[in-house]
Design a protein around this motif. Structure first.
Motif, PDB file in Angstrom:
ATOM      1  N   LYS A 134       0.827  -1.214   0.000  1.00 25.54           N
ATOM      2  CA  LYS A 134       0.000   0.000   0.000  1.00 25.54           C
ATOM      3  C   LYS A 134       0.859   1.261   0.000  1.00 25.54           C
ATOM      4  CE  LYS A 134      -4.280  -1.714   1.962  1.00 25.54           C
ATOM      5  NZ  LYS A 134      -5.281  -1.565   3.002  1.00 25.54           N
ATOM      6  N   VAL A 135       1.928   1.255   0.774  1.00 26.04           N
ATOM      7  CA  VAL A 135       2.835   2.404   0.838  1.00 26.04           C
ATOM      8  C   VAL A 135       3.494   2.601  -0.522  1.00 26.04           C
ATOM      9  CG1 VAL A 135       4.944   3.312   1.895  1.00 26.04           C
ATOM     10  CG2 VAL A 135       3.251   2.132   3.302  1.00 26.04           C
ATOM     11  N   LEU A 136       3.987   1.520  -1.077  1.00 28.13           N
ATOM     12  CA  LEU A 136       4.656   1.546  -2.374  1.00 28.13           C
ATOM     13  C   LEU A 136       3.725   2.049  -3.470  1.00 28.13           C
ATOM     14  CD1 LEU A 136       7.422   0.650  -3.576  1.00 28.13           C
ATOM     15  CD2 LEU A 136       6.346  -1.545  -4.061  1.00 28.13           C
ATOM     16  N   SER A 137       2.522   1.517  -3.524  1.00 26.48           N
ATOM     17  CA  SER A 137       1.596   1.893  -4.598  1.00 26.48           C
ATOM     18  C   SER A 137       1.128   3.343  -4.481  1.00 26.48           C
ATOM     19  CB  SER A 137       0.400   0.941  -4.650  1.00 26.48           C
ATOM     20  OG  SER A 137      -0.340   0.998  -3.464  1.00 26.48           O
ATOM     21  N   ARG A 138       0.885   3.806  -3.273  1.00 24.12           N
ATOM     22  CA  ARG A 138       0.442   5.202  -3.101  1.00 24.12           C
ATOM     23  C   ARG A 138       1.527   6.195  -3.499  1.00 24.12           C
ATOM     24  NH1 ARG A 138      -2.464   3.972   2.539  1.00 24.12           N
ATOM     25  NH2 ARG A 138      -4.428   3.228   1.682  1.00 24.12           N
ATOM     26  N   LYS A 139       2.752   5.906  -3.090  1.00 27.24           N
ATOM     27  CA  LYS A 139       3.857   6.811  -3.426  1.00 27.24           C
ATOM     28  C   LYS A 139       4.106   6.808  -4.935  1.00 27.24           C
ATOM     29  CE  LYS A 139       8.298   8.387  -1.818  1.00 27.24           C
ATOM     30  NZ  LYS A 139       7.914   9.577  -1.086  1.00 27.24           N
ATOM     31  N   PHE A 140       4.094   5.621  -5.543  1.00 31.13           N
ATOM     32  CA  PHE A 140       4.294   5.530  -6.991  1.00 31.13           C
ATOM     33  C   PHE A 140       3.199   6.292  -7.732  1.00 31.13           C
ATOM     34  CE2 PHE A 140       3.007   3.653 -10.978  1.00 31.13           C
ATOM     35  CZ  PHE A 140       4.152   3.848 -11.722  1.00 31.13           C
ATOM     36  N   ARG A 141       1.950   6.055  -7.363  1.00 27.46           N
ATOM     37  CA  ARG A 141       0.823   6.710  -8.040  1.00 27.46           C
ATOM     38  C   ARG A 141       0.936   8.225  -7.939  1.00 27.46           C
ATOM     39  NH1 ARG A 141      -3.151   3.582  -6.611  1.00 27.46           N
ATOM     40  NH2 ARG A 141      -3.188   4.376  -4.488  1.00 27.46           N
ATOM     41  N   GLY A 142       1.288   8.728  -6.767  1.00 22.33           N
ATOM     42  CA  GLY A 142       1.440  10.170  -6.590  1.00 22.33           C
ATOM     43  C   GLY A 142       2.538  10.736  -7.468  1.00 22.33           C
ATOM     44  N   LYS A 143       3.668  10.057  -7.517  1.00 22.72           N
ATOM     45  CA  LYS A 143       4.784  10.522  -8.349  1.00 22.72           C
ATOM     46  C   LYS A 143       4.418  10.470  -9.830  1.00 22.72           C
ATOM     47  CE  LYS A 143       8.832   9.683  -5.560  1.00 22.72           C
ATOM     48  NZ  LYS A 143       9.341  11.030  -5.784  1.00 22.72           N
ATOM     49  N   PHE A 144       3.845   9.336 -10.268  1.00 25.56           N
ATOM     50  CA  PHE A 144       3.515   9.189 -11.685  1.00 25.56           C
ATOM     51  C   PHE A 144       2.515  10.255 -12.133  1.00 25.56           C
ATOM     52  CE2 PHE A 144       1.227   7.363 -15.292  1.00 25.56           C
ATOM     53  CZ  PHE A 144       2.299   7.114 -16.143  1.00 25.56           C
ATOM     54  N   LEU A 145       1.484  10.478 -11.335  1.00 24.73           N
ATOM     55  CA  LEU A 145       0.478  11.486 -11.701  1.00 24.73           C
ATOM     56  C   LEU A 145       1.065  12.897 -11.701  1.00 24.73           C
ATOM     57  CD1 LEU A 145      -2.680  10.126  -9.864  1.00 24.73           C
ATOM     58  CD2 LEU A 145      -2.183  10.077 -12.319  1.00 24.73           C
ATOM     59  N   ALA A 146       1.950  13.194 -10.767  1.00 21.59           N
ATOM     60  CA  ALA A 146       2.594  14.515 -10.740  1.00 21.59           C
ATOM     61  C   ALA A 146       3.448  14.719 -11.992  1.00 21.59           C
ATOM     62  CB  ALA A 146       3.450  14.655  -9.482  1.00 21.59           C
ATOM     63  N   TYR A 147       4.230  13.701 -12.369  1.00 21.08           N
ATOM     64  CA  TYR A 147       5.046  13.815 -13.580  1.00 21.08           C
ATOM     65  C   TYR A 147       4.175  13.892 -14.836  1.00 21.08           C
ATOM     66  CZ  TYR A 147       9.235  12.830 -10.869  1.00 21.08           C
ATOM     67  OH  TYR A 147      10.263  12.881  -9.961  1.00 21.08           O
ATOM     68  N   LEU A 148       3.064  13.192 -14.824  1.00 20.89           N
ATOM     69  CA  LEU A 148       2.144  13.217 -15.961  1.00 20.89           C
ATOM     70  C   LEU A 148       1.555  14.613 -16.154  1.00 20.89           C
ATOM     71  CD1 LEU A 148       0.958  11.293 -18.061  1.00 20.89           C
ATOM     72  CD2 LEU A 148      -0.884  10.805 -16.450  1.00 20.89           C
ATOM     73  N   LYS A 149       1.198  15.258 -15.055  1.00 14.74           N
ATOM     74  CA  LYS A 149       0.680  16.629 -15.144  1.00 14.74           C
ATOM     75  C   LYS A 149       1.745  17.592 -15.656  1.00 14.74           C
ATOM     76  CE  LYS A 149      -2.792  16.107 -11.556  1.00 14.74           C
ATOM     77  NZ  LYS A 149      -3.176  16.412 -10.178  1.00 14.74           N
TER      78      LYS A 149
END
Length: 101
Positions: A75-90
């Motif tokens: 859960k920690v891994l997936s939340r951090k990854f999702r946040g980073k990926f979405l920030a870079y995508l924006k």
């Protein structure tokens, strides 16, 4: 190409940052990432497979083994990854057309 680069960047940063946190491992890790662009049903499904050792090297150059079955909770891994990926995508400000939009 841009999306694949973001995928690798977000995964690498997520693993590196969480492994360095003393709460999880407190060490520097290495890993190998493999890009898969298709799923089992042969539909386009880009994702990474990452091979990570069960530990890393601490500040004194000593091996630190993982204390648990998984050294970073999913859960920690997936939340951090999702946040980073979405920030870079924006930040990428990509434009999509047709059915991709």
């Amino acid at each position: 190409q841009i999306l694949y680069d973001l995928l690798f960047k977000a995964a690498a940063e997520t693993l590196t940052e969480l492994a360095a946190d003393k709460k999880y491992l407190g060490a520097q890790i290495g890993f190998t990432s493999i890009l898969h662009t298709w799923g089992q049903n042969l539909m386009h499904h880009p994702h990474l497979h990452v091979v990570v050792p069960g530990g890393g090297i601490d500040a004194t150059n000593k091996w630190v083994p993982s204390k648990k079955k998984f050294f970073i909770p999913v859960k920690v891994l997936s939340r951090k990854f999702r946040g980073k990926f979405l920030a870079y995508l924006k930040q990428a400000e990509l434009q999509f057309f047709g059915t991709t939009a």
